[in-house]
Scaffold this motif. Structure first.
Motif, mmCIF file in Angstrom:
data_model
loop_
_atom_site.group_PDB
_atom_site.id
_atom_site.type_symbol
_atom_site.label_atom_id
_atom_site.label_comp_id
_atom_site.label_asym_id
_atom_site.label_seq_id
_atom_site.Cartn_x
_atom_site.Cartn_y
_atom_site.Cartn_z
ATOM 1 N N ARG A 130 -17.600 7.628 -37.912
ATOM 2 C CA ARG A 130 -18.842 7.898 -37.126
ATOM 3 C C ARG A 130 -19.723 6.660 -37.451
ATOM 4 O O ARG A 130 -20.369 6.047 -36.609
ATOM 5 N N TRP A 131 -20.024 6.331 -38.680
ATOM 6 C CA TRP A 131 -20.841 5.263 -39.034
ATOM 7 C C TRP A 131 -20.499 4.055 -38.408
ATOM 8 O O TRP A 131 -21.322 2.970 -38.214
ATOM 9 N N PHE A 132 -19.119 3.493 -38.535
ATOM 10 C CA PHE A 132 -18.624 2.128 -37.912
ATOM 11 C C PHE A 132 -18.280 2.403 -36.581
ATOM 12 O O PHE A 132 -17.622 1.653 -36.120
ATOM 13 N N ASN A 133 -18.406 3.417 -35.892
ATOM 14 C CA ASN A 133 -18.209 3.568 -34.463
ATOM 15 C C ASN A 133 -16.717 3.285 -34.271
ATOM 16 O O ASN A 133 -16.417 2.559 -33.234
ATOM 17 N N VAL A 134 -15.886 4.119 -34.908
ATOM 18 C CA VAL A 134 -14.456 4.104 -34.772
ATOM 19 C C VAL A 134 -14.011 4.915 -33.848
ATOM 20 O O VAL A 134 -14.592 5.875 -33.749
ATOM 21 N N ASN A 135 -13.423 4.654 -32.634
ATOM 22 C CA ASN A 135 -12.993 5.394 -31.653
ATOM 23 C C ASN A 135 -11.740 6.274 -32.202
ATOM 24 O O ASN A 135 -10.804 5.997 -32.591
ATOM 25 N N VAL A 136 -12.165 7.630 -32.093
ATOM 26 C CA VAL A 136 -11.409 8.677 -32.540
ATOM 27 C C VAL A 136 -10.867 9.382 -31.233
ATOM 28 O O VAL A 136 -9.902 10.716 -31.485
ATOM 29 N N TYR A 137 -10.912 8.840 -30.090
ATOM 30 C CA TYR A 137 -10.514 9.646 -29.084
ATOM 31 C C TYR A 137 -9.124 9.957 -28.996
ATOM 32 O O TYR A 137 -8.664 11.356 -28.699
ATOM 33 N N PHE A 138 -8.196 9.029 -29.194
ATOM 34 C CA PHE A 138 -6.597 9.421 -29.047
ATOM 35 C C PHE A 138 -6.168 10.167 -30.261
ATOM 36 O O PHE A 138 -5.689 11.278 -30.062
#
Length: 171
Positions: A130-138
């Motif tokens: 969340r801090w580094f805005n990593v996409n966890v959608y998939f």
């Protein structure tokens, strides 16, 4: 010497921050456009113009009638699937009654939106993601995804024929 190190350090920090500025979510995952321009998925291209065989035998103009170049996505889909668009029934009553045989919830969209929001909040990634805005959608929706190749093999073993699937390969 010291000022040269500070310039190099400043340039390194600026380059690092510039590298973090890209948008982490792919554009196709954003279903709502953030711009005021046209929606590229809502624009249907016109059909190409055709030159008639004989210009003397052109049909009479019909004001108010649809143009031959107007898009007809429903009829085009029926033709692509091997059907006859002249026999197609708009809003097939039999299909609608079969699908709604167990009742219809008028608030289904709101219910699904609330359930999806709760699911996404439970699967919104770890703290550093969340801090580094990593996409966890998939990663979040992986348990709900369908393995298309395994499903095709399951249907083939059951004897179902799927004309849209690639043929079986001899291994």
């Amino acid at each position: 010497m010291r000022s040269a190190r500070m310039v190099v350090l400043g340039a390194a920090v600026a380059a690092t921050l510039a590298g973090c500025s890209r948008d982490a979510t792919p554009e196709l995952m954003n279903l709502r456009s953030q711009t005021r321009g046209p929606d590229e998925f809502g624009v249907l291209p016109r059909k190409p113009l055709e030159m008639p065989q004989n210009l003397a035998e052109l049909p009479a103009p019909t004001p108010g009638a649809p143009s031959r170049t107007d898009p007809t996505p429903e009829a085009d889909a029926i033709i692509a699937l091997g059907g006859n668009p002249a026999r197609a029934v708009s809003g097939d009553r039999g299909l609608v009654s079969h699908v709604s045989r167990f009742g219809v919830s008028p608030s289904i969209r709101q219910t699904l939106a609330a359930e999806d929001l709760a699911y996404r909040r439970q699967n919104d990634g770890r703290l550093l993601e969340r801090w580094f805005n990593v996409n966890v959608y998939f990663k979040a929706y992986r348990p709900q995804s369908l393995d298309q190749h395994a499903e095709l093999e399951r249907w083939r073993r059951a004897g179902a024929r799927n004309v849209g699937a690639p043929p079986e390969t001899a291994e």
